[in-house]
Scaffold this active site. Structure first.
Site, PDB file in Angstrom:
ATOM      1  N   CYS A  83      -5.240  -0.972  -4.486  1.00 21.17           N
ATOM      2  CA  CYS A  83      -4.661   0.354  -4.275  1.00 21.17           C
ATOM      3  C   CYS A  83      -5.041   1.245  -5.456  1.00 21.17           C
ATOM      4  O   CYS A  83      -4.626   0.995  -6.601  1.00 21.17           O
ATOM      5  CB  CYS A  83      -3.141   0.259  -4.141  1.00 21.17           C
ATOM      6  SG  CYS A  83      -2.339   1.872  -3.895  1.00 21.17           S
TER       7      CYS A  83
ATOM      8  N   LYS B  55      -3.244  -5.482  -4.041  1.00 25.76           N
ATOM      9  CA  LYS B  55      -2.210  -5.573  -3.019  1.00 25.76           C
ATOM     10  C   LYS B  55      -1.921  -7.027  -2.664  1.00 25.76           C
ATOM     11  O   LYS B  55      -2.847  -7.781  -2.341  1.00 25.76           O
ATOM     12  CB  LYS B  55      -2.635  -4.827  -1.757  1.00 25.76           C
ATOM     13  CG  LYS B  55      -2.803  -3.336  -1.931  1.00 25.76           C
ATOM     14  CD  LYS B  55      -3.232  -2.697  -0.616  1.00 25.76           C
ATOM     15  CE  LYS B  55      -3.473  -1.215  -0.765  1.00 25.76           C
ATOM     16  NZ  LYS B  55      -3.932  -0.601   0.507  1.00 25.76           N
TER      17      LYS B  55
ATOM     18  N   HIS C 267       0.187   0.564   1.189  1.00 30.13           N
ATOM     19  CA  HIS C 267       0.649   1.758   0.483  1.00 30.13           C
ATOM     20  C   HIS C 267       1.265   2.735   1.481  1.00 30.13           C
ATOM     21  O   HIS C 267       0.663   3.063   2.501  1.00 30.13           O
ATOM     22  CB  HIS C 267      -0.515   2.435  -0.252  1.00 30.13           C
ATOM     23  CG  HIS C 267      -0.078   3.599  -1.093  1.00 30.13           C
ATOM     24  ND1 HIS C 267       0.361   3.457  -2.395  1.00 30.13           N
ATOM     25  CD2 HIS C 267       0.005   4.922  -0.803  1.00 30.13           C
ATOM     26  CE1 HIS C 267       0.690   4.638  -2.878  1.00 30.13           C
ATOM     27  NE2 HIS C 267       0.485   5.555  -1.938  1.00 30.13           N
ATOM     28  N   CYS C 268       2.468   3.192   1.178  1.00 31.45           N
ATOM     29  CA  CYS C 268       3.156   4.168   2.018  1.00 31.45           C
ATOM     30  C   CYS C 268       2.996   5.546   1.385  1.00 31.45           C
ATOM     31  O   CYS C 268       3.429   5.760   0.244  1.00 31.45           O
ATOM     32  CB  CYS C 268       4.635   3.808   2.159  1.00 31.45           C
ATOM     33  SG  CYS C 268       5.589   5.048   3.084  1.00 31.45           S
ATOM     34  N   SER C 269       2.391   6.455   2.113  1.00 34.57           N
ATOM     35  CA  SER C 269       2.171   7.797   1.579  1.00 34.57           C
ATOM     36  C   SER C 269       3.485   8.565   1.460  1.00 34.57           C
ATOM     37  O   SER C 269       3.626   9.413   0.570  1.00 34.57           O
ATOM     38  CB  SER C 269       1.195   8.556   2.478  1.00 34.57           C
ATOM     39  OG  SER C 269       1.677   8.624   3.807  1.00 34.57           O
TER      40      SER C 269
ATOM     41  N   CYS D  59       3.353   1.077  -3.008  1.00 34.44           N
ATOM     42  CA  CYS D  59       2.945  -0.073  -2.204  1.00 34.44           C
ATOM     43  C   CYS D  59       4.202  -0.871  -1.850  1.00 34.44           C
ATOM     44  O   CYS D  59       4.996  -1.218  -2.732  1.00 34.44           O
ATOM     45  CB  CYS D  59       1.944  -0.946  -2.963  1.00 34.44           C
ATOM     46  SG  CYS D  59       0.282  -0.247  -3.037  1.00 34.44           S
TER      47      CYS D  59
ATOM     48  N   HIS E 135       7.081   3.181   8.132  1.00 36.04           N
ATOM     49  CA  HIS E 135       8.013   4.124   7.516  1.00 36.04           C
ATOM     50  C   HIS E 135       8.799   4.782   8.636  1.00 36.04           C
ATOM     51  O   HIS E 135       8.241   5.452   9.501  1.00 36.04           O
ATOM     52  CB  HIS E 135       7.278   5.185   6.696  1.00 36.04           C
ATOM     53  CG  HIS E 135       8.200   6.100   5.953  1.00 36.04           C
ATOM     54  ND1 HIS E 135       8.653   5.823   4.673  1.00 36.04           N
ATOM     55  CD2 HIS E 135       8.790   7.271   6.316  1.00 36.04           C
ATOM     56  CE1 HIS E 135       9.469   6.791   4.271  1.00 36.04           C
ATOM     57  NE2 HIS E 135       9.569   7.679   5.256  1.00 36.04           N
ATOM     58  N   CYS E 136      10.123   4.591   8.622  1.00 37.93           N
ATOM     59  CA  CYS E 136      10.965   5.060   9.717  1.00 37.93           C
ATOM     60  C   CYS E 136      11.657   6.364   9.322  1.00 37.93           C
ATOM     61  O   CYS E 136      12.449   6.389   8.364  1.00 37.93           O
ATOM     62  CB  CYS E 136      12.015   4.008  10.070  1.00 37.93           C
ATOM     63  SG  CYS E 136      13.098   4.495  11.440  1.00 37.93           S
TER      64      CYS E 136
ATOM     65  N   CYS F 248      11.206   3.174   3.980  1.00 36.70           N
ATOM     66  CA  CYS F 248      10.201   2.237   4.459  1.00 36.70           C
ATOM     67  C   CYS F 248      10.891   0.957   4.918  1.00 36.70           C
ATOM     68  O   CYS F 248      11.794   0.453   4.249  1.00 36.70           O
ATOM     69  CB  CYS F 248       9.203   1.904   3.347  1.00 36.70           C
ATOM     70  SG  CYS F 248       7.585   2.624   3.614  1.00 36.70           S
TER      71      CYS F 248
END
Length: 383
Positions: free
Chosen positions: A134, A141, A147-149, A154, A161-162, A168
């Site tokens: 990442c 990783k 990785h969540c923007s 990470c 992602h809700c 997340c």
């Protein structure tokens, strides 16, 4: 204030809008059910005796509060449990980071990452057989991490992602998310079934052209009717929508997959395998809910593992055999006494990154030949 900082701040504020909407709907449903249904409607129902009305109201209220508490508890845990992130061992040291940033060749950068990853519990790679790194978090990783923007981090065993929980869903709160769906279903189903009797009664009365012939007090207050009718519609709508989502995630747990892995299968040394982490239906469920059954239905963390490494279905198998054999054929061969060992990763020290030969540099065929010579596994079974 920098534009990026301002943008991130606006995102965080807007992210709470769906959560506030859910809390508003739940708060209204509590008021409509407890006050408008149990207090006003059931208590004034002339078709039942006073004792029957009191008994029905008490049973409804006790059951309703049980589902309500479990729903709010699991929903709160899903929202406020911080997503698990990789441990420090997956981050590059200052010297390694400096060497990595000075290199412009991807091959040389991969060499640096391979040396670091050699001591890490990693079994998966990118589709191009490269170390999953990442650039934003500057870390290698772990398996199943992404990785969540939205969270800008990470996340271990990231599922998705809700927006409805503004968080997340991953290793640390996936069990809570499943329980949130379960108790949402139970809550909506209970409300819809108990309100149905009065929904039919009020709906029938509403459709009459005249109320002159209606029995005395049979027609409830218009505000009460609105809450009861709307309560049935809302609970039924949410039940239908959540049912499909809950069924899908039950299927994912049974297969030991995340939502991301269901669309993009992970890559192992022997190739892409959508069922690489599946250990069987029972073990897959226990990996999420834990070994102690008393905690299964409670929003208390009981998942197995640390989120950084996971047992795999194929360990100790010759990469040449695994790449040549189709995964469906391999699954069928388990029951036909075929010589394919399937030792769980937790019982084996074998790792994808234990040897440099697993990561041939510059695509040289010599590296592949050395891997086949040094790491070949021969299995012989005498009947």
């Amino acid at each position: 204030m920098a534009p990026w900082t301002l943008w991130r701040g606006c995102q965080r504020v807007v992210g709470w809008v769906p959560v506030l909407f859910i809390f508003f709907v739940v708060g209204w449903s509590y008021y409509a059910y407890v006050v408008k249904l149990c207090v006003y409607t059931i208590s004034k129902d002339e078709n039942d005796t006073a004792k029957d009305k009191s008994g029905k109201a008490v049973v409804y209220l006790v059951a309703f509060h049980l589902f309500f508490v479990m729903f709010v508890w699991s929903y709160g845990m899903t929202i406020f449990t911080s997503p698990a992130t990789p441990s420090k061992e997956f981050y590059l040291s200052s010297s390694e980071k400096e060497r990595y940033e000075k290199e412009f060749s991807q091959e040389r950068q991969q060499e640096i990452l391979r040396r670091v990853a050699r001591d890490l519990p990693i079994d998966t790679t990118s589709a191009s057989k490269a170390i999953r790194y990442c650039e934003k978090c500057q870390l290698i990783k772990p398996d199943r991490a992404h990785h969540c923007s939205a969270c800008d981090a990470c996340i271990l065993k990231m599922d998705h992602h809700c927006p409805w929980v503004n968080n997340c869903v991953g290793f640390s709160n996936y069990k809570f998310f499943l329980l949130f769906l379960l108790y949402s279903l139970s809550y909506c189903l209970f409300v819809a079934t108990t309100v149905l009797e009065y929904f039919i009664k009020f709906w029938t009365l509403c459709r009459r052209k005249s109320t002159e012939n209606c029995p005395k007090n049979d027609l409830a207050d218009p505000h009460v009717k609105f809450h009861v009718l709307f309560l049935f519609f809302v609970s039924s709508m949410f039940f239908i929508s959540i049912l499909s989502l809950f069924s899908y995630h039950c299927w994912l747990v049974g297969k030991n997959k995340t939502t991301i892995e269901s669309f993009r299968s992970p890559t192992f040394s022997y190739g892409t395998d959508g069922n690489g982490f599946s250990l069987g239906y029972a073990k897959n469920w226990r990996q999420v809910f834990g070994d102690e059954k008393k905690y299964w239905l409670l929003p208390i963390f009981s998942s197995l593992g640390d989120g950084c490494s996971f047992p795999t279905r194929l360990v100790g198998m010759d990469p040449e055999q695994a790449s040549a054999a189709n995964q469906s054929e391999y699954a069928r061969s388990i029951g036909s006494n075929q010589p394919f060992p399937t030792k769980p990763l937790s019982e084996s020290k074998n790792r994808l990154l234990d040897s440099e030969s697993q990561w041939p540099e510059n695509g040289s065929e010599e590296g592949v030949d050395r891997a086949g010579t040094n790491n070949h596994v021969t299995v012989a079974i005498e009947n």
